[in-house]
Design an enzyme around this catalytic site. Structure first.
Site, PDB file in Angstrom:
ATOM      1  N   ASN A 150       0.803  -1.236   0.000  1.00  0.00           N
ATOM      2  CA  ASN A 150       0.000   0.000   0.000  1.00  0.00           C
ATOM      3  C   ASN A 150       0.832   1.281   0.000  1.00  0.00           C
ATOM      4  O   ASN A 150       0.492   2.248  -0.657  1.00  0.00           O
ATOM      5  CB  ASN A 150      -1.013  -0.025   1.143  1.00  0.00           C
ATOM      6  CG  ASN A 150      -0.370  -0.166   2.488  1.00  0.00           C
ATOM      7  OD1 ASN A 150       0.707  -0.742   2.620  1.00  0.00           O
ATOM      8  ND2 ASN A 150      -1.000   0.359   3.511  1.00  0.00           N
ATOM      9  N   GLY A 226       1.771  -5.992   7.173  1.00  0.00           N
ATOM     10  CA  GLY A 226       0.887  -6.609   6.180  1.00  0.00           C
ATOM     11  C   GLY A 226      -0.413  -7.018   6.835  1.00  0.00           C
ATOM     12  O   GLY A 226      -0.793  -6.499   7.890  1.00  0.00           O
ATOM     13  N   THR A 230      -1.715 -13.004   7.475  1.00  0.00           N
ATOM     14  CA  THR A 230      -0.309 -13.300   7.180  1.00  0.00           C
ATOM     15  C   THR A 230       0.518 -13.172   8.460  1.00  0.00           C
ATOM     16  O   THR A 230       1.418 -13.982   8.706  1.00  0.00           O
ATOM     17  CB  THR A 230       0.245 -12.323   6.114  1.00  0.00           C
ATOM     18  OG1 THR A 230      -0.701 -12.201   5.074  1.00  0.00           O
ATOM     19  CG2 THR A 230       1.561 -12.790   5.557  1.00  0.00           C
ATOM     20  N   GLU A 248       3.197  -5.353  12.311  1.00  0.00           N
ATOM     21  CA  GLU A 248       2.273  -4.227  12.101  1.00  0.00           C
ATOM     22  C   GLU A 248       1.181  -4.736  11.178  1.00  0.00           C
ATOM     23  O   GLU A 248       1.428  -4.965   9.991  1.00  0.00           O
ATOM     24  CB  GLU A 248       2.993  -3.053  11.429  1.00  0.00           C
ATOM     25  CG  GLU A 248       4.045  -2.389  12.275  1.00  0.00           C
ATOM     26  CD  GLU A 248       3.488  -1.793  13.538  1.00  0.00           C
ATOM     27  OE1 GLU A 248       2.295  -1.466  13.574  1.00  0.00           O
ATOM     28  OE2 GLU A 248       4.258  -1.676  14.505  1.00  0.00           O
ATOM     29  N   CYS A 282      -3.420   1.441   6.340  1.00  0.00           N
ATOM     30  CA  CYS A 282      -3.910   0.727   7.523  1.00  0.00           C
ATOM     31  C   CYS A 282      -4.484   1.704   8.552  1.00  0.00           C
ATOM     32  O   CYS A 282      -5.212   1.296   9.450  1.00  0.00           O
ATOM     33  CB  CYS A 282      -2.810  -0.133   8.120  1.00  0.00           C
ATOM     34  SG  CYS A 282      -1.287   0.765   8.386  1.00  0.00           S
ATOM     35  N   GLU A 461       6.931   0.426  16.139  1.00  0.00           N
ATOM     36  CA  GLU A 461       8.020   0.954  15.324  1.00  0.00           C
ATOM     37  C   GLU A 461       8.195   2.428  15.678  1.00  0.00           C
ATOM     38  O   GLU A 461       7.530   2.954  16.551  1.00  0.00           O
ATOM     39  CB  GLU A 461       7.666   0.797  13.847  1.00  0.00           C
ATOM     40  CG  GLU A 461       7.487  -0.657  13.449  1.00  0.00           C
ATOM     41  CD  GLU A 461       7.279  -0.851  11.948  1.00  0.00           C
ATOM     42  OE1 GLU A 461       6.416  -0.177  11.369  1.00  0.00           O
ATOM     43  OE2 GLU A 461       8.003  -1.681  11.368  1.00  0.00           O
TER      44      GLU A 461
HETATM   45  O1  TXE Z   1      -0.684  -8.574   2.380  1.00  0.00           O
HETATM   46  P1  TXE Z   1       0.178  -9.747   2.882  1.00  0.00           P
HETATM   47  P2  TXE Z   1      -1.307  -8.430   0.987  1.00  0.00           P
HETATM   48  C1  TXE Z   1      -4.053  -6.079   4.522  1.00  0.00           C
HETATM   49  C2  TXE Z   1      -5.214  -5.720   3.651  1.00  0.00           C
HETATM   50  C3  TXE Z   1      -4.979  -6.556   2.438  1.00  0.00           C
HETATM   51  C4  TXE Z   1      -4.431  -7.817   3.057  1.00  0.00           C
HETATM   52  C5  TXE Z   1      -3.636  -8.629   2.122  1.00  0.00           C
HETATM   53  O2  TXE Z   1      -6.403  -6.064   4.284  1.00  0.00           O
HETATM   54  O3  TXE Z   1      -6.148  -6.807   1.731  1.00  0.00           O
HETATM   55  O4  TXE Z   1      -3.630  -7.343   4.113  1.00  0.00           O
HETATM   56  O5  TXE Z   1      -2.675  -7.820   1.447  1.00  0.00           O
HETATM   57  C6  TXE Z   1       4.635 -11.123   2.444  1.00  0.00           C
HETATM   58  N1  TXE Z   1       5.879 -15.420   4.919  1.00  0.00           N
HETATM   59  N2  TXE Z   1      -2.956  -5.163   4.457  1.00  0.00           N
HETATM   60  O6  TXE Z   1      -1.679  -9.649   0.254  1.00  0.00           O
HETATM   61  O7  TXE Z   1      -0.195 -11.007   2.173  1.00  0.00           O
HETATM   62  C7  TXE Z   1       4.123 -10.601   1.129  1.00  0.00           C
HETATM   63  O8  TXE Z   1       4.867 -11.142   0.064  1.00  0.00           O
HETATM   64  C8  TXE Z   1       6.572 -14.299   4.762  1.00  0.00           C
HETATM   65  C9  TXE Z   1      -2.745  -4.373   5.603  1.00  0.00           C
HETATM   66  O9  TXE Z   1      -0.350  -7.531   0.310  1.00  0.00           O
HETATM   67  O10 TXE Z   1       0.086  -9.682   4.344  1.00  0.00           O
HETATM   68  C10 TXE Z   1       4.303  -9.105   1.312  1.00  0.00           C
HETATM   69  O11 TXE Z   1       5.654  -8.749   1.099  1.00  0.00           O
HETATM   70  N3  TXE Z   1       6.117 -13.240   4.082  1.00  0.00           N
HETATM   71  C11 TXE Z   1      -1.455  -3.731   5.605  1.00  0.00           C
HETATM   72  C12 TXE Z   1       3.944  -8.923   2.776  1.00  0.00           C
HETATM   73  O12 TXE Z   1       4.136 -10.196   3.386  1.00  0.00           O
HETATM   74  C13 TXE Z   1       4.893 -13.319   3.550  1.00  0.00           C
HETATM   75  C14 TXE Z   1      -0.904  -3.295   4.333  1.00  0.00           C
HETATM   76  C15 TXE Z   1       2.510  -8.451   3.019  1.00  0.00           C
HETATM   77  O13 TXE Z   1       1.627  -9.353   2.363  1.00  0.00           O
HETATM   78  C16 TXE Z   1       4.109 -14.486   3.688  1.00  0.00           C
HETATM   79  C17 TXE Z   1      -1.167  -4.205   3.252  1.00  0.00           C
HETATM   80  C18 TXE Z   1       4.656 -15.567   4.408  1.00  0.00           C
HETATM   81  N4  TXE Z   1       3.980 -16.695   4.596  1.00  0.00           N
HETATM   82  C19 TXE Z   1      -2.195  -5.087   3.357  1.00  0.00           C
HETATM   83  N5  TXE Z   1       2.933 -14.266   3.045  1.00  0.00           N
HETATM   84  C20 TXE Z   1      -1.165  -2.754   6.712  1.00  0.00           C
HETATM   85  N6  TXE Z   1      -1.755  -2.924   7.871  1.00  0.00           N
HETATM   86  O14 TXE Z   1      -0.360  -1.850   6.542  1.00  0.00           O
HETATM   87  C21 TXE Z   1       2.972 -13.033   2.528  1.00  0.00           C
HETATM   88  N7  TXE Z   1       4.166 -12.451   2.825  1.00  0.00           N
END
Ligand code: TXE
Length: 480
Positions: A150, A226, A230, A248, A282, A461
């Site tokens: 994001n 993320g 996850t 976070e 977020c 953080e």
């Molecule tokens: O996030 P992911 P995504 C939320 C938001 C969104 C949802 C999914 O609701 O729809 O999360 O978004 C890495 N081991 N937020 O798919 O999957 C992945 O490659 C290690 C909130 O982008 O959580 C990426 O680099 N790493 C959020 C990172 O984790 C892994 C901002 C985030 O991916 C992994 C974005 C694993 N098993 C989305 N699986 C916020 N709060 O700021 C994935 N990744």
């Protein structure tokens, strides 16, 4: 097609397997770049590079480390335009937002931690029985920094900068959805003269290269931003290895609007907190709670203003909302809107995909959407939607507002809009959120602790909190 490469030990590399992943520009729906589909062997190589750079890097003086970070910040600033354009193409966000927020903030992150490390100190504790303790705070070793799509460079640099400042070597893993500015950063890092191996960047899928990275025995700490699901998966791998971990995660942030607020300022700021970056921050306020005395007026004005927001080609100067990040994400958001309607919600504006003419006709655009008539318990008000979709609901007392606001499994951020100082203090103490804004939103002082409670994460953080996370405290007790 642009080609993104891994950055390992100061060299640019394809994945060992030679496999690539194709990515699409969200505003046009067209494929535009490929990135390495890295795996175990690439992680092994990156960790070995980091480990071999660590012995020297941890001994580098603080001012020298700060110098490298400052140089990286300066180079980011010099390349502001190219980075902003790349961020906007990769993510779909308005170019002017990338230019005014994302990229300047990435430069600021490096500069901030360059200064912060030179001011970092640790405690000493004197004892009555002729002894003294002091705390050594030493770098941990190789750390993993994993970031989402994001705010790509903004959040990636928010992790990397303190990790490097504290004397660690980093293996970074940007989101596979938006990898471009992390790739451009690796070129900047090379130009800055940072010793090879101190920062390594591997690209690929979370479930593959991300999973390999967090599981690797050479990785001593994991900093992740993320989704909450996850985060759970990562915690289940990292916790049994007793590695340090900072998470976070998502949010479902309430915005509390009282009748005594400064009405015009509140209206404009709440609009921004709802829809900035297409609601994909977020910290966005997605549950808007309004005191009943002004509910009808605020609703009318808010819906009118939301309906006038300009959604369109991210490069155009008048665009206020660009594309959402991907087709999958667009469909997920549209699915949430359908669910809201099934739950009895009334869509007051938006609610659908928008077709933009010209080069963006296949892009992923969603109209700013405002929904009313839902209970706080329904899934629309409980699940993070992460798009330009908000709900509005009335409350009749401070107590009810507090209960509604706290009635979520998340606890990241909230904002309170009132002129009543004692109400603001009282609510701030009682709201279960890591970040509380009063009469403002997203006003950030980088020295403050940043992060959430409950399902929004673990650890903080920012400022000294980040430097503490990226160091291992050691107590030394000396008897005189
Ligand atoms: O996030 P992911 P995504 C939320 C938001 C969104 C949802 C999914 O609701 O729809 O999360 O978004 C890495 N081991 N937020 O798919 O999957 C992945 O490659 C290690 C909130 O982008 O959580 C990426 O680099 N790493 C959020 C990172 O984790 C892994 C901002 C985030 O991916 C992994 C974005 C694993 N098993 C989305 N699986 C916020 N709060 O700021 C994935 N990744």
């Amino acid at each position: 097609m642009k080609k993104i490469l891994n950055f390992i030990g100061g060299n640019f590399r394809e994945a060992k397997t030679g496999d690539f992943i194709e990515i699409t520009e969200p505003a046009t729906g067209q494929p535009y770049a490929i990135l390495p589909r890295s795996g175990k062997e690439d992680v092994d190589e990156a960790v070995v590079s980091a480990e071999s750079a660590f012995e020297e890097w941890k001994r580098t003086s603080l001012s020298e480390r700060a110098g490298y970070l400052r140089k990286i910040g300066d180079l980011i600033e010099e390349q502001l335009e190219e980075l902003s354009v790349s961020e906007s193409i990769d993510n779909g966000k308005p170019l002017k937002l990338a230019r005014s927020v994302d990229i300047p903030r990435a430069a600021a992150n490096f500069r901030f931690f360059a200064d912060a490390i030179t001011q970092f100190s640790s405690e000493s504790h004197e004892m009555p029985d002729e002894a003294i303790n002091y705390t050594l705070r030493q770098p941990i070793g190789t750390v993993a920094c994993i970031s989402p799509w994001n705010l790509p460079l903004y959040l990636f640099s928010w992790k990397i900068a303190p990790a490097l400042a504290a004397g660690n070597c980093v293996v970074g893993k940007p989101s596979e959805v938006t990898p471009m500015t992390a790739y451009l950063l690796s070129q900047i890092v090379m130009d800055s003269g940072l010793p090879p191996g101190v920062l390594n960047i591997v690209h690929g899928l979370g479930g593959e290269v991300g999973q390999e990275l967090i599981s690797h025995r050479g990785v001593k700490a994991v900093s992740f931003t993320g989704g909450t699901e996850t985060g759970k998966k990562i915690a289940s791998v990292v916790a049994p290895q007793f590695k340090k971990m900072s998470l976070e995660l998502g949010g479902k942030n309430p915005t509390l609007i009282f009748a005594d607020c400064n009405y015009e300022k509140t209206l404009s700021a709440v609009l921004k907190s709802a829809f900035a970056n297409q609601g994909q921050i977020c910290l966005c306020g997605s549950r808007i709670l309004i005191e009943d005395k002004i509910y009808d007026k605020f609703k009318k004005d808010f819906v009118e203003r939301a309906g006038k927001l300009v959604v369109g080609d991210p490069v155009l100067p008048d665009t206020q909302l660009g594309a959402v990040v991907s087709k999958d994400h667009m469909n997920k958001i549209l699915g949430h809107i359908k669910t809201a309607e099934k739950e009895g919600g009334k869509v007051l504006c938006g609610g659908q995909r928008i077709k933009v003419d010209g080069r963006c006709k296949k892009g992923y655009f969603i109209a700013p959407t405002v929904i009313e008539g839902l209970s706080q318990e329904c899934s629309t008000n409980q699940d993070e939607i992460f798009g330009p979709v908000v709900t509005i609901a009335p409350f009749s007392s401070d107590k009810e507002a507090l209960e509604m606001a706290n009635g979520t499994s998340y606890g990241l951020a909230t904002s309170i809009w009132t002129q009543n100082l004692s109400r603001a203090h009282k609510l701030s103490a009682e709201l279960d959120f890591g970040i509380i804004w009063v009469n403002c939103w997203l006003l950030r002082d980088l020295r403050t602790p940043f992060g959430g409670m409950k399902n929004s994460g673990m650890g903080r953080e920012g400022g000294l909190e980040a430097l503490r996370f990226f160091t291992e405290p050691k107590n030394v007790c000396i008897k005189y």
